[in-house]
Design a protein around this motif. Structure first.
Motif, PDB file in Angstrom:
ATOM      1  N   UNK A   1      12.816   4.846  -4.978  1.00 35.63           N
ATOM      2  CA  UNK A   1      12.465   6.227  -5.430  1.00 35.63           C
ATOM      3  C   UNK A   1      11.481   5.833  -6.609  1.00 35.63           C
ATOM      4  N   UNK A   2      10.218   6.344  -6.683  1.00 33.43           N
ATOM      5  CA  UNK A   2       9.386   6.177  -8.005  1.00 33.43           C
ATOM      6  C   UNK A   2       9.157   7.131  -8.744  1.00 33.43           C
ATOM      7  N   UNK A   3       9.072   7.004  -9.934  1.00 30.50           N
ATOM      8  CA  UNK A   3       8.756   8.042 -10.886  1.00 30.50           C
ATOM      9  C   UNK A   3       7.277   7.812 -11.523  1.00 30.50           C
ATOM     10  N   UNK A   4       6.569   8.763 -11.808  1.00 30.21           N
ATOM     11  CA  UNK A   4       5.624   8.815 -12.285  1.00 30.21           C
ATOM     12  C   UNK A   4       5.688   8.826 -14.030  1.00 30.21           C
ATOM     13  N   UNK A   5       5.377   7.824 -14.872  1.00 35.93           N
ATOM     14  CA  UNK A   5       5.453   7.737 -16.373  1.00 35.93           C
ATOM     15  C   UNK A   5       4.176   8.298 -16.906  1.00 35.93           C
ATOM     16  N   UNK A   6       3.231   7.748 -16.707  1.00 38.38           N
ATOM     17  CA  UNK A   6       1.647   8.224 -17.003  1.00 38.38           C
ATOM     18  C   UNK A   6       0.634   7.495 -16.218  1.00 38.38           C
ATOM     19  N   UNK A   7      -0.618   8.224 -16.324  1.00 40.01           N
ATOM     20  CA  UNK A   7      -1.632   7.850 -15.690  1.00 40.01           C
ATOM     21  C   UNK A   7      -2.896   7.780 -16.436  1.00 40.01           C
ATOM     22  N   UNK A   8      -3.500   6.627 -16.665  1.00 38.17           N
ATOM     23  CA  UNK A   8      -4.538   6.327 -17.342  1.00 38.17           C
ATOM     24  C   UNK A   8      -5.823   6.241 -16.459  1.00 38.17           C
TER      25      UNK A   8
ATOM     26  N   UNK B   1       9.121  12.724  -9.359  1.00 42.33           N
ATOM     27  CA  UNK B   1       9.803  11.820  -8.729  1.00 42.33           C
ATOM     28  C   UNK B   1       9.568  11.848  -7.344  1.00 42.33           C
ATOM     29  N   UNK B   2       9.522  10.770  -6.652  1.00 43.70           N
ATOM     30  CA  UNK B   2       9.227  10.789  -5.099  1.00 43.70           C
ATOM     31  C   UNK B   2      10.480  11.025  -4.324  1.00 43.70           C
ATOM     32  N   UNK B   3      10.389  11.323  -3.243  1.00 38.62           N
ATOM     33  CA  UNK B   3      11.750  11.128  -2.229  1.00 38.62           C
ATOM     34  C   UNK B   3      11.879   9.843  -1.942  1.00 38.62           C
ATOM     35  N   UNK B   4      13.049   9.321  -1.596  1.00 38.06           N
ATOM     36  CA  UNK B   4      13.266   8.037  -0.929  1.00 38.06           C
ATOM     37  C   UNK B   4      12.094   7.786   0.186  1.00 38.06           C
ATOM     38  N   UNK B   5      11.840   6.217   0.000  1.00 40.33           N
ATOM     39  CA  UNK B   5      10.685   6.022   0.923  1.00 40.33           C
ATOM     40  C   UNK B   5      10.971   4.409   1.119  1.00 40.33           C
ATOM     41  N   UNK B   6      10.382   3.956   2.277  1.00 38.79           N
ATOM     42  CA  UNK B   6      10.809   2.376   2.791  1.00 38.79           C
ATOM     43  C   UNK B   6       9.601   1.650   2.603  1.00 38.79           C
ATOM     44  N   UNK B   7       9.530   0.564   2.164  1.00 39.92           N
ATOM     45  CA  UNK B   7       8.536  -0.424   2.037  1.00 39.92           C
ATOM     46  C   UNK B   7       9.147  -1.894   2.800  1.00 39.92           C
ATOM     47  N   UNK B   8       8.391  -3.062   2.806  1.00 41.43           N
ATOM     48  CA  UNK B   8       8.912  -4.215   3.452  1.00 41.43           C
ATOM     49  C   UNK B   8       9.961  -4.872   2.624  1.00 41.43           C
ATOM     50  N   UNK B   9      10.024  -4.385   1.229  1.00 39.75           N
ATOM     51  CA  UNK B   9      11.130  -5.032   0.263  1.00 39.75           C
ATOM     52  C   UNK B   9      12.193  -4.019   0.124  1.00 39.75           C
ATOM     53  N   UNK B  10      12.185  -2.909   0.569  1.00 40.03           N
ATOM     54  CA  UNK B  10      13.791  -2.218   0.266  1.00 40.03           C
ATOM     55  C   UNK B  10      13.241  -0.610   0.433  1.00 40.03           C
ATOM     56  N   UNK B  11      14.135  -0.151  -0.126  1.00 38.68           N
ATOM     57  CA  UNK B  11      14.007   1.454  -0.318  1.00 38.68           C
ATOM     58  C   UNK B  11      13.800   1.864  -1.648  1.00 38.68           C
TER      59      UNK B  11
ATOM     60  N   UNK C   1       0.903  -1.319   0.159  1.00 45.91           N
ATOM     61  CA  UNK C   1       0.106  -0.056  -0.168  1.00 45.91           C
ATOM     62  C   UNK C   1       0.897   1.385  -0.174  1.00 45.91           C
ATOM     63  N   UNK C   2       1.755   1.214   0.659  1.00 47.43           N
ATOM     64  CA  UNK C   2       2.722   2.430   0.606  1.00 47.43           C
ATOM     65  C   UNK C   2       3.538   2.874  -0.659  1.00 47.43           C
ATOM     66  N   UNK C   3       3.722   1.594  -1.326  1.00 45.99           N
ATOM     67  CA  UNK C   3       4.126   2.018  -2.680  1.00 45.99           C
ATOM     68  C   UNK C   3       3.207   2.469  -3.614  1.00 45.99           C
ATOM     69  N   UNK C   4       1.905   2.142  -3.596  1.00 50.51           N
ATOM     70  CA  UNK C   4       0.826   2.432  -4.590  1.00 50.51           C
ATOM     71  C   UNK C   4       0.622   4.131  -4.042  1.00 50.51           C
ATOM     72  N   UNK C   5       0.476   4.113  -2.667  1.00 51.40           N
ATOM     73  CA  UNK C   5       0.330   5.675  -2.339  1.00 51.40           C
ATOM     74  C   UNK C   5       1.289   6.697  -2.902  1.00 51.40           C
ATOM     75  N   UNK C   6       2.556   6.232  -2.902  1.00 53.51           N
ATOM     76  CA  UNK C   6       3.569   7.111  -3.332  1.00 53.51           C
ATOM     77  C   UNK C   6       3.638   7.287  -4.655  1.00 53.51           C
ATOM     78  N   UNK C   7       3.282   6.254  -5.557  1.00 57.85           N
ATOM     79  CA  UNK C   7       2.956   6.457  -6.683  1.00 57.85           C
ATOM     80  C   UNK C   7       1.736   7.050  -7.178  1.00 57.85           C
ATOM     81  N   UNK C   8       0.792   6.997  -6.573  1.00 53.62           N
ATOM     82  CA  UNK C   8      -0.546   7.857  -7.038  1.00 53.62           C
ATOM     83  C   UNK C   8      -0.516   9.230  -6.413  1.00 53.62           C
ATOM     84  N   UNK C   9       0.479   9.398  -5.592  1.00 50.35           N
ATOM     85  CA  UNK C   9       0.416  10.707  -5.152  1.00 50.35           C
ATOM     86  C   UNK C   9       1.367  11.687  -5.725  1.00 50.35           C
TER      87      UNK C   9
END
Length: 648
Positions: free
Chosen positions: A320-327, A308-318, A293-301
Motif C-alpha cells: 500500500x503506497x501513500x503519497x507524501x509530496x511531489x516535487x 493512499x493506494x489500494x493494495x497491489x502486488x509487485x515482484x517483492x510483495x504486496x 514499474x508497477x510500484x512507480x505507476x501506483x505512486x505517481x497515479x
C-alpha cells in the motif's frame, strides 16, 4: 567498498592542498630522514577543522599526534616496498585513468551538453524501436541501413505490433517497447534521435554502436517530477507460516479505511525494515528510478498529498503506497553539478573528447609528417583482413609520424597500432584508405590525450594534489590490510584468546518470545486481553473481534529484542499477559511466552565484534612498534610558532 571508504577517510584527515601552499620552507619535523614542512602541517590542520567532530582533535598537540602516526604508517609502507607491488600499481593506475577523464574535457562543449541534458530531463518519452544488430567496427553498413528502412516502411503500413510478430528474433533483429525514459537512460545518439522525432512518427534509420535503429515515438509528457512516498509492504515469503501476504495486506488496508494511522501501521507491520522504522517513508525517486514499474505507476497515479493506494502486488510483495509530496524538476543551477558528472560518464563524452583534442591542438606545438598515410596504404596487404598482417622489416620504425611538444611519435608506434586494430576488420571488405585514415585519427587522438595525461601532474596542480591523496591513501589501505586486518581475521588462536579474556563484553541484548495483539481501539485490545487471559487461541480471538467488513485486531508473534520498534518502549518484561500499551499510535497487549536472558555470546556468535576489537588492540601494539623503529624529531620552536598562528 571497504577500500574506498578507508581512502576517503584518510583523505579527509590528511590531504595536502598544494594549490593554496604558501612559500614556507620551515621544517616542523623529520620522520627518520624525511622532512615535513610546517606549512604542510598547517594546511592539513586548517583544511580539516570543519571535518573534525571530536573537539579534542582540534587541539594542536592532539592533532599532531594523529599526523605523526599517519607519517609513520606511510614510511612503514615504503619500507615494506608496498608502493612497488603490482596490484597496488594496477589499482593506482585504474584510479588515475578514471580521474584523468574529468580533466580531459572541454568546458564549452560540456556546458552545452549539460544544458541539453537538463532540458531533456524535463520530458519523458514513451517509445518503441527497431534494431538491426551490426558490429561497431563495421563500415559496410548499407545492408543494415536498408533492412531498417524496409522495416520502418512496413511499420508505417502494418503497425509496429504486426511487424514485431513477424520479424523479431532477439538475436539480430529487435523490435521492442521501451516504455518511458528521459535523459541518460539510452545511449546519446539514440536519445537524440528520440527527442528529435515528433510524437506519432518513426525516425529515419540512424547508427549507434549496437547497429542501425529506427525509433517510434508514441508519447512525450512533462517529467512526473520527484515523488516522496511511504509504503507498507508484506513480503511474499513469510517466516510466520500463519501469515498469508494478500490476506494480511487486506487486513491492514481495512484498518486504514477505518481511520488507523498509515505511519503507525507501517511501523508495526511492514516487512520493509529500512522504511518501517520511519513510518514507511522512502527516499525520493523519479520515474524510471526504481526496479518496479508497477510500484512507480501506483505512486505517481496518486493525485494529492496524503492519498493512499489500494493494495497491489509487485515482484517483492504486496504494497500500500501513500503519497507524501511531489516535487517538479529542480532548477538548472541546483542540478548542474550532478548533470556535469553524468555527462562526463555518458556516451556524450565522445563529443567532449573531440572538443578537447581540438583545444590541445591549439595549446601544444605539433609537427606533422605528411607522407605516412600514403606509405601505410602501400604496405597493408590482404593478410590484414585475415588478422595475420605484420609490419614489414623494412619499415623505418623510428621515423617521426608527428611530434607533440618534445615527444616524438613514430612509424613503428603507428604500425603497432594498426597491427592491433586489424582484428576489428577480420573478413571485412573495407578500402585500405578508409582503414588508414580512421586509424590515423584514432591514433592521433589517443596520443595527444595520453600526452596530456602524462603531463597532467605538471600542468594542473589540483590534479596533482588529488592524485597524491589517492596514492597515499591506497598505500595505507594495503598496509593496514597486510599488517592488521588480515592478521586479525585469520589469527584464530589469537581471536579465541582475546575472546576468552574479554567474553563478558559480548552479550546478547535481552529478547522476548511473544504474541502481540494490536488495534487502534483500546476497547478492542481490552477484549483481546481478557480472551488471552482465558487462553483463547489467536484465530478464535480474531474471529470474535473482526468481521468481514471491519478489521479490528491484528496479531504479531516472534522473538524480538527489547529495543525493537514494534515493542512498546516501556514494556515490562515479565512472562504472561501484559497490560495494555499505547505505542506507535495504536494499542497493544502482549502474551510474553519467555524472556531470553542476556547470555554471553559464543565465540562464533560474537566473531565479528571480536575481530574489530582485536584489530584495535593489534593496531595499538603495532603503532608502538613503529614509534620504536622510526625516529621522529619535532622542532619545538616551530611548533610553538604554529600554535601562535592558530590562536591568532
Amino acid at each position: 567498498m571497504k577500500i574506498h571508504n578507508f581512502i576517503l577517510l584518510v583523505i579527509a584527515f590528511f590531504t595536502i592542498n598544494f594549490c593554496t601552499a604558501q612559500s614556507n620552507e620551515e621544517i616542523l619535523m623529520r620522520v627518520d630522514d624525511v622532512p615535513i614542512e610546517a606549512s604542510e602541517f598547517l594546511r592539513v590542520y586548517n583544511k580539516n577543522l570543519d571535518l573534525v567532530k571530536d573537539e579534542s582533535q582540534k587541539d594542536i598537540d592532539t592533532y599532531l599526534q594523529l599526523f605523526v602516526e599517519y607519517q609513520l604508517k606511510l614510511q612503514e609502507a615504503k619500507r615494506l616496498k608496498l608502493d612497488e607491488d603490482a596490484m597496488y600499481k594496477r589499482e593506482f593506475q585504474r584510479y588515475k585513468k578514471q580521474l584523468t577523464k574529468n580533466y580531459l574535457s572541454e568546458n564549452k562543449v560540456t556546458e552545452t551538453l549539460v544544458k541539453e541534458a537538463y532540458e531533456r530531463s524535463g520530458i519523458d518519452i514513451n517509445a518503441s524501436h527497431v534494431l538491426v544488430r551490426l558490429d561497431e567496427t563495421s563500415k559496410d553498413t548499407i545492408n543494415a541501413y536498408n533492412d531498417v528502412l524496409a522495416l520502418r516502411n512496413r511499420i508505417l503500413e502494418e503497425g509496429f505490433e504486426e511487424v514485431k510478430k513477424d520479424v523479431h528474433d532477439g538475436k539480430s533483429i529487435f523490435l521492442e517497447d521501451l516504455g518511458y525514459f528521459s535523459a541518460f537512460k539510452m545511449v546519446y545518439d539514440f536519445e537524440t534521435a528520440a527527442y528529435n522525432t515528433p510524437v506519432g512518427q518513426i525516425s529515419m534509420p540512424f547508427r549507434t554502436q549496437f547497429g542501425y535503429h529506427a525509433v517510434l515515438v508514441k508519447d512525450k509528457r512533462p517529467s512526473r517530477g520527484t515523488i516522496t512516498a511511504a509504503h507498507i509492504m508484506i513480503a511474499l515469503k513469510q517466516k510466520d507460516s500463519t501469515v498469508v501476504p494478500e490476506q494480511r495486506i487486506q487486513e491492514i488496508y481495512t484498518k486504514l479505511k477505518q481511520g488507523d494511522s498509515f505511519e503507525s501501521l507501517a511501523k508495526q507491520f511492514s516487512d520493509d525494515k529500512s522504511s518501517a522504522r520511519n513510518g514507511g517513508a522512502l527516499a525520493p525517486f523519479k520515474s524510471g528510478q526504481l526496479n518496479s514499474v508497477a510500484f512507480e505507476d501506483q505512486a505517481f497515479s496518486l493525485r494529492n498529498n496524503g492519498d493512499v493506494s489500494e493494495p497491489f502486488k509487485t515482484d517483492y510483495g504486496w504494497h500500500i503506497v501513500k503519497r507524501i509530496k511531489l516535487e517538479p524538476l529542480k532548477d538548472f543551477k541546483e542540478l548542474k553539478p550532478s548533470l556535469e558528472n553524468r555527462v562526463k560518464r555518458d556516451s556524450r563524452s565522445k563529443l567532449i573528447n573531440t572538443a578537447m583534442v581540438d583545444e590541445l591542438k591549439r595549446r601544444y606545438d605539433i609537427i606533422y609528417e605528411n607522407g605516412c598515410k600514403k606509405y601505410f596504404n602501400s604496405i597493408i596487404t590482404d593478410e590484414f583482413f585475415k588478422n595475420s598482417w605484420k609490419m614489414p622489416d623494412s619499415i623505418d620504425k623510428d621515423k617521426m609520424i608527428f611530434k607533440i611538444n618534445n615527444r616524438t611519435f613514430t612509424y613503428g608506434q603507428f604500425g603497432g597500432f594498426l597491427t592491433a586494430a586489424q582484428r576489428k576488420y577480420f573478413n571485412k571488405e573495407i578500402p585500405v584508405k578508409i582503414i588508414v585514415d580512421n586509424a590515423y585519427d584514432d591514433f592521433f587522438e589517443k596520443s595527444i590525450l595520453k600526452f596530456r595525461e602524462d603531463n597532467l601532474e605538471l600542468e594542473n596542480e589540483e590534479f596533482a594534489n588529488i592524485l597524491k591523496e589517492y596514492r597515499d591513501g591506497l598505500l595505507l589501505f594495503d598496509l593496514m590490510e597486510k599488517e592488521i586486518w588480515n592478521k586479525a581475521s585469520k589469527d584464530t588462536l589469537g581471536l579465541k584468546a582475546y575472546y576468552e579474556k574479554n567474553k563478558s563484553n559480548y552479550r546478547w541484548d535481552k529478547r522476548v518470545d511473544m504474541v502481540m495483539a494490536s488495534s487502534s481501539k483500546k476497547e478492542i485490545v481490552i477484549k483481546a486481553k481478557k480472551m488471552m487471559e482465558k487462553l483463547k487461541p489467536e484465530d478464535e480471538i480474531s474471529k470474535a473481534l473482526n468481521t468481514d467488513e471491519v478489521q479490528n485486531i491484528i496479531f504479531t508473534k516472534g522473538i524480538y529484542t527489547i529495543n525493537d520498534s514494534k515493542l512498546p518502549a516501556d514494556l515490562n518484561f515479565v512472562e504472561g499477559i501484559s497490560k495494555v500499551y499505547n505505542h506507535n499510535e495504536a494499542f497493544h497487549v502482549l502474551d510474553v511466552k519467555e524472556i531470553l536472558s542476556e547470555d554471553i555470546k559464543t565465540f562464533e556468535e560474537a566473531r565479528g565484534s571480536v575481530i574489530n576489537d582485536y584489530q584495535t588492540e593489534l593496531e595499538t601494539e603495532w603503532l608502538d612498534g613503529l614509534k620504536s623503529r622510526f625516529s621522529v624529531e619535532i622542532k619545538q620552536d616551530v611548533l610553538n610558532r604554529i600554535k601562535t598562528q592558530v590562536k591568532g
